[in-house]
Scaffold this motif. Sequence first.
Motif, PDB file in Angstrom:
ATOM      1  N   THR A  54       0.833  -1.210   0.000  1.00  0.00           N
ATOM      2  CA  THR A  54       0.000   0.000   0.000  1.00  0.00           C
ATOM      3  C   THR A  54       0.866   1.258   0.000  1.00  0.00           C
ATOM      4  O   THR A  54       0.616   2.197  -0.772  1.00  0.00           O
ATOM      5  CB  THR A  54      -0.930  -0.007   1.216  1.00  0.00           C
ATOM      6  OG1 THR A  54      -1.738  -1.198   1.169  1.00  0.00           O
ATOM      7  CG2 THR A  54      -1.838   1.203   1.213  1.00  0.00           C
ATOM      8  N   PHE A  55       1.898   1.286   0.830  1.00  0.00           N
ATOM      9  CA  PHE A  55       2.781   2.452   0.855  1.00  0.00           C
ATOM     10  C   PHE A  55       3.584   2.583  -0.442  1.00  0.00           C
ATOM     11  O   PHE A  55       3.856   3.697  -0.896  1.00  0.00           O
ATOM     12  CB  PHE A  55       3.698   2.433   2.067  1.00  0.00           C
ATOM     13  CG  PHE A  55       3.024   2.903   3.323  1.00  0.00           C
ATOM     14  CD1 PHE A  55       2.498   4.170   3.423  1.00  0.00           C
ATOM     15  CD2 PHE A  55       2.910   2.060   4.415  1.00  0.00           C
ATOM     16  CE1 PHE A  55       1.862   4.612   4.564  1.00  0.00           C
ATOM     17  CE2 PHE A  55       2.277   2.481   5.569  1.00  0.00           C
ATOM     18  CZ  PHE A  55       1.751   3.758   5.655  1.00  0.00           C
ATOM     19  N   ALA A  56       3.949   1.458  -1.044  1.00  0.00           N
ATOM     20  CA  ALA A  56       4.655   1.513  -2.329  1.00  0.00           C
ATOM     21  C   ALA A  56       3.755   2.096  -3.410  1.00  0.00           C
ATOM     22  O   ALA A  56       4.217   2.866  -4.261  1.00  0.00           O
ATOM     23  CB  ALA A  56       5.148   0.125  -2.726  1.00  0.00           C
ATOM     24  N   ALA A  57       2.479   1.747  -3.385  1.00  0.00           N
ATOM     25  CA  ALA A  57       1.537   2.307  -4.358  1.00  0.00           C
ATOM     26  C   ALA A  57       1.407   3.809  -4.184  1.00  0.00           C
ATOM     27  O   ALA A  57       1.423   4.569  -5.164  1.00  0.00           O
ATOM     28  CB  ALA A  57       0.167   1.635  -4.214  1.00  0.00           C
ATOM     29  N   ILE A  58       1.297   4.256  -2.939  1.00  0.00           N
ATOM     30  CA  ILE A  58       1.186   5.692  -2.677  1.00  0.00           C
ATOM     31  C   ILE A  58       2.451   6.415  -3.134  1.00  0.00           C
ATOM     32  O   ILE A  58       2.381   7.469  -3.781  1.00  0.00           O
ATOM     33  CB  ILE A  58       0.917   5.943  -1.180  1.00  0.00           C
ATOM     34  CG1 ILE A  58      -0.468   5.417  -0.809  1.00  0.00           C
ATOM     35  CG2 ILE A  58       1.053   7.422  -0.832  1.00  0.00           C
ATOM     36  CD1 ILE A  58      -0.721   5.354   0.684  1.00  0.00           C
ATOM     37  N   PHE A  59       3.614   5.845  -2.826  1.00  0.00           N
ATOM     38  CA  PHE A  59       4.884   6.462  -3.215  1.00  0.00           C
ATOM     39  C   PHE A  59       5.016   6.538  -4.736  1.00  0.00           C
ATOM     40  O   PHE A  59       5.402   7.580  -5.288  1.00  0.00           O
ATOM     41  CB  PHE A  59       6.054   5.675  -2.626  1.00  0.00           C
ATOM     42  CG  PHE A  59       7.392   6.147  -3.114  1.00  0.00           C
ATOM     43  CD1 PHE A  59       7.929   7.324  -2.635  1.00  0.00           C
ATOM     44  CD2 PHE A  59       8.092   5.427  -4.058  1.00  0.00           C
ATOM     45  CE1 PHE A  59       9.165   7.780  -3.078  1.00  0.00           C
ATOM     46  CE2 PHE A  59       9.323   5.862  -4.509  1.00  0.00           C
ATOM     47  CZ  PHE A  59       9.860   7.046  -4.021  1.00  0.00           C
ATOM     48  N   LEU A  60       4.701   5.449  -5.436  1.00  0.00           N
ATOM     49  CA  LEU A  60       4.832   5.452  -6.898  1.00  0.00           C
ATOM     50  C   LEU A  60       3.846   6.415  -7.556  1.00  0.00           C
ATOM     51  O   LEU A  60       4.177   7.048  -8.555  1.00  0.00           O
ATOM     52  CB  LEU A  60       4.657   4.038  -7.452  1.00  0.00           C
ATOM     53  CG  LEU A  60       5.827   3.096  -7.243  1.00  0.00           C
ATOM     54  CD1 LEU A  60       5.467   1.697  -7.733  1.00  0.00           C
ATOM     55  CD2 LEU A  60       7.070   3.599  -7.942  1.00  0.00           C
ATOM     56  N   MET A  61       2.638   6.523  -6.999  1.00  0.00           N
ATOM     57  CA  MET A  61       1.682   7.498  -7.553  1.00  0.00           C
ATOM     58  C   MET A  61       2.196   8.917  -7.363  1.00  0.00           C
ATOM     59  O   MET A  61       2.136   9.734  -8.290  1.00  0.00           O
ATOM     60  CB  MET A  61       0.313   7.344  -6.895  1.00  0.00           C
ATOM     61  CG  MET A  61      -0.497   6.198  -7.426  1.00  0.00           C
ATOM     62  SD  MET A  61      -2.199   6.244  -6.894  1.00  0.00           S
ATOM     63  CE  MET A  61      -2.048   5.740  -5.204  1.00  0.00           C
ATOM     64  N   PHE A  62       2.697   9.223  -6.171  1.00  0.00           N
ATOM     65  CA  PHE A  62       3.232  10.558  -5.914  1.00  0.00           C
ATOM     66  C   PHE A  62       4.408  10.860  -6.837  1.00  0.00           C
ATOM     67  O   PHE A  62       4.475  11.928  -7.448  1.00  0.00           O
ATOM     68  CB  PHE A  62       3.663  10.666  -4.442  1.00  0.00           C
ATOM     69  CG  PHE A  62       4.307  11.975  -4.104  1.00  0.00           C
ATOM     70  CD1 PHE A  62       3.540  13.114  -3.931  1.00  0.00           C
ATOM     71  CD2 PHE A  62       5.676  12.073  -3.962  1.00  0.00           C
ATOM     72  CE1 PHE A  62       4.129  14.329  -3.629  1.00  0.00           C
ATOM     73  CE2 PHE A  62       6.274  13.273  -3.656  1.00  0.00           C
ATOM     74  CZ  PHE A  62       5.501  14.407  -3.486  1.00  0.00           C
ATOM     75  N   LYS A  63       5.332   9.908  -6.957  1.00  0.00           N
ATOM     76  CA  LYS A  63       6.512  10.109  -7.796  1.00  0.00           C
ATOM     77  C   LYS A  63       6.107  10.257  -9.266  1.00  0.00           C
ATOM     78  O   LYS A  63       6.666  11.082  -9.988  1.00  0.00           O
ATOM     79  CB  LYS A  63       7.477   8.951  -7.614  1.00  0.00           C
ATOM     80  CG  LYS A  63       8.798   9.146  -8.295  1.00  0.00           C
ATOM     81  CD  LYS A  63       9.885   8.446  -7.528  1.00  0.00           C
ATOM     82  CE  LYS A  63      11.211   8.553  -8.217  1.00  0.00           C
ATOM     83  NZ  LYS A  63      11.834   9.837  -8.058  1.00  0.00           N
ATOM     84  N   GLY A  64       5.136   9.478  -9.714  1.00  0.00           N
ATOM     85  CA  GLY A  64       4.676   9.566 -11.098  1.00  0.00           C
ATOM     86  C   GLY A  64       4.013  10.897 -11.406  1.00  0.00           C
ATOM     87  O   GLY A  64       4.282  11.509 -12.443  1.00  0.00           O
ATOM     88  N   ILE A  65       3.169  11.353 -10.502  1.00  0.00           N
ATOM     89  CA  ILE A  65       2.483  12.635 -10.728  1.00  0.00           C
ATOM     90  C   ILE A  65       3.489  13.782 -10.698  1.00  0.00           C
ATOM     91  O   ILE A  65       3.437  14.687 -11.535  1.00  0.00           O
ATOM     92  CB  ILE A  65       1.363  12.831  -9.690  1.00  0.00           C
ATOM     93  CG1 ILE A  65       0.229  11.841  -9.974  1.00  0.00           C
ATOM     94  CG2 ILE A  65       0.841  14.258  -9.715  1.00  0.00           C
ATOM     95  CD1 ILE A  65      -0.821  11.786  -8.898  1.00  0.00           C
ATOM     96  N   MET A  66       4.422  13.737  -9.749  1.00  0.00           N
ATOM     97  CA  MET A  66       5.429  14.797  -9.682  1.00  0.00           C
ATOM     98  C   MET A  66       6.338  14.783 -10.913  1.00  0.00           C
ATOM     99  O   MET A  66       6.716  15.847 -11.415  1.00  0.00           O
ATOM    100  CB  MET A  66       6.266  14.668  -8.407  1.00  0.00           C
ATOM    101  CG  MET A  66       5.504  14.984  -7.145  1.00  0.00           C
ATOM    102  SD  MET A  66       4.694  16.594  -7.163  1.00  0.00           S
ATOM    103  CE  MET A  66       6.097  17.669  -7.216  1.00  0.00           C
ATOM    104  N   THR A  67       6.667  13.613 -11.420  1.00  0.00           N
ATOM    105  CA  THR A  67       7.491  13.526 -12.622  1.00  0.00           C
ATOM    106  C   THR A  67       6.745  14.087 -13.828  1.00  0.00           C
ATOM    107  O   THR A  67       7.327  14.800 -14.657  1.00  0.00           O
ATOM    108  CB  THR A  67       7.901  12.061 -12.877  1.00  0.00           C
ATOM    109  OG1 THR A  67       8.555  11.562 -11.713  1.00  0.00           O
ATOM    110  CG2 THR A  67       8.838  11.945 -14.057  1.00  0.00           C
TER     111      THR A  67
END
Length: 77
Positions: A54-67
Amino acid sequence: MMKHTDKKTLSKGVKYLAGSLPLVMIGPSVLYNAFNNQNHPWYIPVLIFGIIATFAAIFLMFKGIMTMVNSFFGKRS
């Protein structure tokens, strides 16, 4: 002068979001199953895996949107 989208950075952001998609489905499902089977001997490992997913999903979504935002509005060298 008009700035254009950095397509290489945009594709990297889309890849991060695509990587988060399976984790968005898996993480909460594993957590739900862990909480429903609290008497099972594998409760703690399954719970830990669900929390990490769950935390990996949140991190990857944040990183993807910021990228992706950086590809639209980011700094140019």
